[in-house]
Design a protein around this motif. Structure first.
Motif, PDB file in Angstrom:
ATOM      1  N   ARG A  53       0.740  -1.245  -0.127  1.00  0.00           N
ATOM      2  CA  ARG A  53      -0.090   0.106  -0.068  1.00  0.00           C
ATOM      3  C   ARG A  53       0.908   1.301  -0.063  1.00  0.00           C
ATOM      4  NH1 ARG A  53      -1.639   3.818   2.975  1.00  0.00           N
ATOM      5  NH2 ARG A  53      -0.384   3.247   4.687  1.00  0.00           N
ATOM      6  N   GLU A  54       2.050   1.361   0.713  1.00  0.00           N
ATOM      7  CA  GLU A  54       2.723   2.317   0.750  1.00  0.00           C
ATOM      8  C   GLU A  54       3.573   2.659  -0.553  1.00  0.00           C
ATOM      9  OE1 GLU A  54       5.465   1.865   4.026  1.00  0.00           O
ATOM     10  OE2 GLU A  54       3.901   2.258   5.625  1.00  0.00           O
ATOM     11  N   GLU A  55       3.929   1.496  -1.150  1.00  0.00           N
ATOM     12  CA  GLU A  55       4.501   1.618  -2.314  1.00  0.00           C
ATOM     13  C   GLU A  55       3.492   2.106  -3.517  1.00  0.00           C
ATOM     14  OE1 GLU A  55       5.466   0.801  -6.399  1.00  0.00           O
ATOM     15  OE2 GLU A  55       4.077  -0.597  -5.497  1.00  0.00           O
ATOM     16  N   TYR A  56       2.449   1.423  -3.538  1.00  0.00           N
ATOM     17  CA  TYR A  56       1.392   1.898  -4.314  1.00  0.00           C
ATOM     18  C   TYR A  56       0.896   3.452  -4.104  1.00  0.00           C
ATOM     19  CZ  TYR A  56      -3.272   1.689  -6.998  1.00  0.00           C
ATOM     20  OH  TYR A  56      -4.006   1.793  -7.806  1.00  0.00           O
ATOM     21  N   ASN A  57       0.583   3.883  -3.057  1.00  0.00           N
ATOM     22  CA  ASN A  57       0.252   5.406  -2.853  1.00  0.00           C
ATOM     23  C   ASN A  57       1.392   6.252  -2.800  1.00  0.00           C
ATOM     24  OD1 ASN A  57      -2.288   4.610  -2.518  1.00  0.00           O
ATOM     25  ND2 ASN A  57      -2.319   4.168  -0.387  1.00  0.00           N
ATOM     26  N   THR A  58       2.736   5.978  -2.633  1.00  0.00           N
ATOM     27  CA  THR A  58       3.897   6.778  -2.793  1.00  0.00           C
ATOM     28  C   THR A  58       4.835   7.013  -3.749  1.00  0.00           C
ATOM     29  OG1 THR A  58       3.803   6.428  -0.223  1.00  0.00           O
ATOM     30  CG2 THR A  58       5.600   7.625  -1.140  1.00  0.00           C
ATOM     31  N   PHE A  59       5.071   5.658  -4.119  1.00  0.00           N
ATOM     32  CA  PHE A  59       6.474   5.829  -5.369  1.00  0.00           C
ATOM     33  C   PHE A  59       5.647   5.342  -6.809  1.00  0.00           C
ATOM     34  CE2 PHE A  59       8.107   4.716  -1.160  1.00  0.00           C
ATOM     35  CZ  PHE A  59       8.970   5.771  -0.973  1.00  0.00           C
ATOM     36  N   THR A  69       3.321  10.193  -9.447  1.00  0.00           N
ATOM     37  CA  THR A  69       2.943   9.446  -8.278  1.00  0.00           C
ATOM     38  C   THR A  69       2.035  10.177  -7.408  1.00  0.00           C
ATOM     39  OG1 THR A  69       4.489  10.718  -6.881  1.00  0.00           O
ATOM     40  CG2 THR A  69       5.284   8.782  -8.011  1.00  0.00           C
ATOM     41  N   GLU A  71       2.139  11.457  -4.391  1.00  0.00           N
ATOM     42  CA  GLU A  71       2.947  12.459  -3.749  1.00  0.00           C
ATOM     43  C   GLU A  71       3.235  13.617  -4.693  1.00  0.00           C
ATOM     44  OE1 GLU A  71       6.252  11.040  -1.756  1.00  0.00           O
ATOM     45  OE2 GLU A  71       5.033  10.469   0.287  1.00  0.00           O
ATOM     46  N   GLU A  75       1.665  17.486  -4.216  1.00  0.00           N
ATOM     47  CA  GLU A  75       2.637  18.434  -4.262  1.00  0.00           C
ATOM     48  C   GLU A  75       2.105  19.525  -5.516  1.00  0.00           C
ATOM     49  OE1 GLU A  75       6.726  17.499  -4.456  1.00  0.00           O
ATOM     50  OE2 GLU A  75       6.491  16.168  -3.018  1.00  0.00           O
TER      51      GLU A  75
END
Length: 89
Positions: A53-59, A69, A71, A75
């Motif tokens: 989930r962190e990889e999917y939502n961040t990177f 991405t 993020e 931004e």
């Protein structure tokens, strides 16, 4: 839901086109996480799913975000909002 006057609308059985975004996500989650790992315990499953989930939502770039991405997209939205606020000050 009924107490707060929320109307529940369910997808029709066998009609994944009713909600293509979640169907796309479900396919990615199944292929990239659930089918790629053995889960030895509930804690192990939680850790592996959270990592995915962190990889999917961040990177990971998303086509619906213009191949940015999440993020990067956030931004950009913040900078655009700050610029438009300065414009009217």
């Amino acid at each position: 839901a009924y107490e707060h006057q929320v109307e529940l609308v369910f997808s029709r059985p066998g009609k994944p086109t009713d909600n293509p975004y979640i169907e796309s996500f479900n396919g990615s989650f199944r292929d990239e996480c659930l089918n790629a790992h053995w889960f030895l315990s509930l804690e192990d499953a939680k850790e592996k799913i959270e990592t995915w989930r962190e990889e999917y939502n961040t990177f990971r770039p998303h086509s619906c975000l213009g191949d940015m991405t999440p993020e990067m997209f956030i931004e950009k939205q913040v900078k655009t909002a700050e610029f438009s606020t300065l414009e009217y000050s």
